[in-house]
Motif scaffolding. Sequence first.
Motif, PDB file in Angstrom:
ATOM      1  N   GLN A 429      34.482  39.760  45.003  1.00 60.16           N
ATOM      2  CA  GLN A 429      34.969  38.510  44.438  1.00 60.16           C
ATOM      3  C   GLN A 429      35.601  38.729  43.065  1.00 60.16           C
ATOM      4  N   VAL A 433      34.263  34.268  39.779  1.00 66.08           N
ATOM      5  CA  VAL A 433      33.274  33.908  40.813  1.00 66.08           C
ATOM      6  C   VAL A 433      31.939  34.605  40.514  1.00 66.08           C
ATOM      7  N   ARG A 436      30.181  32.794  37.933  1.00 67.07           N
ATOM      8  CA  ARG A 436      29.569  31.572  38.456  1.00 67.07           C
ATOM      9  C   ARG A 436      28.264  31.926  39.197  1.00 67.07           C
TER      10      ARG A 436
END
Lengths: 657, 241
Positions: A429, A433, A436
């Motif tokens: 990713q 991401v 997150r």
Amino acid sequence: MNVEQLDIRGHMAQFAPFDNLPDELLDRIAGEVEIRYFQAGTELLVKDQPIDSLWYIRSGAVEMYQRSGRLFNRLSEGDIFGYSDLLRSNRRVRYPVSAIEDTLIYFIPGDVFETVCEEDDDFAEFVETGGQRLKVTVEQQRDDSGLMTTRVRKLINRQPQMVEATTTLQQAAQQMRDANATCVLVIDVTETQSAYTFTGPDGRHWKLNGILTDRDFCTRVLAEGKSPQTPVGDVMSRRLIVTQSDESVYEAMLSMLRNQVHHLPVLYRRQPVGVLHLSDIVRHETHSSLFLVNNVFVQNSPEQLAKLAPEVRTGFARMVADGANSEMVCRALATIGRAFTQRLLELAESELGPAPVPYCFMVLGSMAREEPTINADQDNALVLDDDYDPDLHGEYFEALASFVCDGLDACGYPYCKGDVMATNARWRQPLHVWKRYFTEWMEEPNGERLLHSSIFFDLAPVHGEAPMVESLQDLVAELAPQRPIFLAALARNAKSRTPPLGFFRKFVMEHDGEHRKSINLKRRGTAPLTDLVRVHALACGSKAQNTFTRLDDIAETKLLADGVTERLRYAFEFMSMVRIRHQAEAVEQGIEPDNSVDPENIGSRERHNLKDAFEAISNAQKFLSFRYIMPTRQGSSKTEPDRLGSPQGSASHRVSR
Amino acid sequence: MTWRWKAKEKTQPNWPDYLASRAQRVREPRLASFYARGTLDPATPIGEAPLVAMDFETTGLDGSRHDIVSVGVMPFTLERIRPADGRYWVLSPRRQLSDESVAFHHITHAEVAGAPDFNAIIDDLLPMLAGRLVVVHYRQLERTFLDAAIRERLGDGLLMPMIDTMSLEARIHRQSWWARLRRWAGRPMASIRLHESRQRYHLPAYTGHHALVDSLATAELLQAQILYHYDWQTPVSALWR
């Protein structure tokens, strides 16, 4: 000494700490022993009763209990007890002891015990509890490593170049050139024998008179303007510093440093058998792992790389045999593992073309901590630039991931059973991401997220844009200390795998007194320790990944009581070493290395040390509950402690850390 | 069946009286001083009794034809055995040492050659036994050989009470109703030899047939037997013969 005392002595000599005592002290103990038989079920020592002897179990078995009634230890033939009570000023019993079998006890009178403690440091250190014993053992192992135990003769691989004193400088230089040698030894026939004379193949006595090195050709020949026809004997160095072939490499190195020389003639029964050069020692020290790493980078296909896998195993076994400590062995294995990964990525890039967007390939778990053992599987992931577009670049990185993960599997790093690999789209990713993910895991922990945290929060860049992974490390170090719920939950998880209490005869003994046939030293030892160290490291904002380095960071914060980090360090080193030695033995026997150790293969001394290590982990696990208390928050079901459950159990075993 | 050996008990000598009368009559000074020390009060609890385990290795089983080749004695109490207090002597037999007994005791002809006669150890041995209750495994051997050896050299015999760990073992494992039942059912008799007896109490195996090791082994066995089948309050009179 009477024959029955010989029997007593012979029995004791098999068990720690008597096994290392000098004969004279062992004789003294055996001569003073008193004997008494106790029936099974008898209470041998009652709490607070005065104690005046050390108790040695000749046959039978006993149990010790803590004040709380908790089983503290179970001991059998060759074990001793009562020593910690004897060392206390009031000499009273702390833990009651009962015979669980018919037991024959040898009593060693308190004054004899004291004398032996005074006269023998090893014995004293053994009986002084509190982690001291483990420390001593680990430090002894360190001293024993490599240089200390390797003998000089192991580093000598060719005959010395020897000339007579009448040889001209030019002839000597030619001989050195032809033999590619950096010095010649100067010998002459002699009538009288001395420390330097030896008998040559011709039957005559020869004497080693001097040495001439390539450095001497600069300082003693050219700088002094000597003619090439000058006899060697006129310029040679007569100040001879030599070493014996059975001397340790360490002593030889000290001798070089002390005497400011780089060449040491090596003698075997006065006969020169070689010359040790400083660079030989350096090469010996770095040989095993660096040589292999160098080899990795010149292979041109995954198939060629895979052929090196057996060398990794033999190199590992050799390092262990040479007495390297766990840190040296594991760091070498990590360096090698990273080299394989890097080379596979280079090969992938040359096959697939340059990456369309910047990326960083990262390793997780034990490889990131630089603590892999020989049977580690692969844990990795891809961090991609934020410009990553799945439609445009997805295919490339999927192919790259497959190339590397398949290659690693072929090279002896099996696929991760928990699918923590770059081939898993979830772990391939863009940076934002990942940020997150990490933030969510810490803000709203649940079972799965905690499990991920304990794998992904040990992370390190291997290839590509390292700053991307470093920014993730920064994020974790910044957020974690301010997330008490996350820390408390992680702390709880870190206690799910507990060490056993110790060993009893052929069994592993659990805290409830149950017996097991073998112990998984990773699951019951090193993994619980790295888990709990990770919690403290995250709490103090450490960016370190390695368990030892994390312990350094923790030590600076005063988060743990004095001496605790030190004890954990020794515990980790010792358990890792037992595990590594176990695996090295498997490699040498040609069987698949694992983490499961049979107590029958654990020596008397190791048992005591392992028990100390287990105790250190057990105490540290208990401390986790005091230190990381779950804040009570009403109305928020997500973070309620009971709902977090224990994600460990079966899931954790599938993921290698 | 118990009445039978109770009846036997009544016929056994009253040891304190016997020793007292011997003390009166014996002329030989060493024996006289031994007897003068007397023996324990028959009511003495075994847990308080000073004991001494004794073991002989001999050239054979017949006290009139065979000789003692080694002697081991180990003073002890039920509370402690101190191997350091033990004594051991190799003796020169008056009759020849057979090759079989060499193999059995591991005492060689060479060892025996320079060894003293029993006479030389009497002054050391008797004081170690005096005032203590002697414990042996199979009293017939030690009692007969000691009596014969003393009689031959001092002109008068020597008898004293002894606790026999073998006969204690026999009482438990051969004369009990359970043991008789087992024998009636054709089951083999429990072995009451020293090594096998010790195994029943989970005592470790020692290399056998050394007089001092065996006396230590006997002392440990008595400690175990008392804990299993009697107690420290048991009067010595219930145990000695």
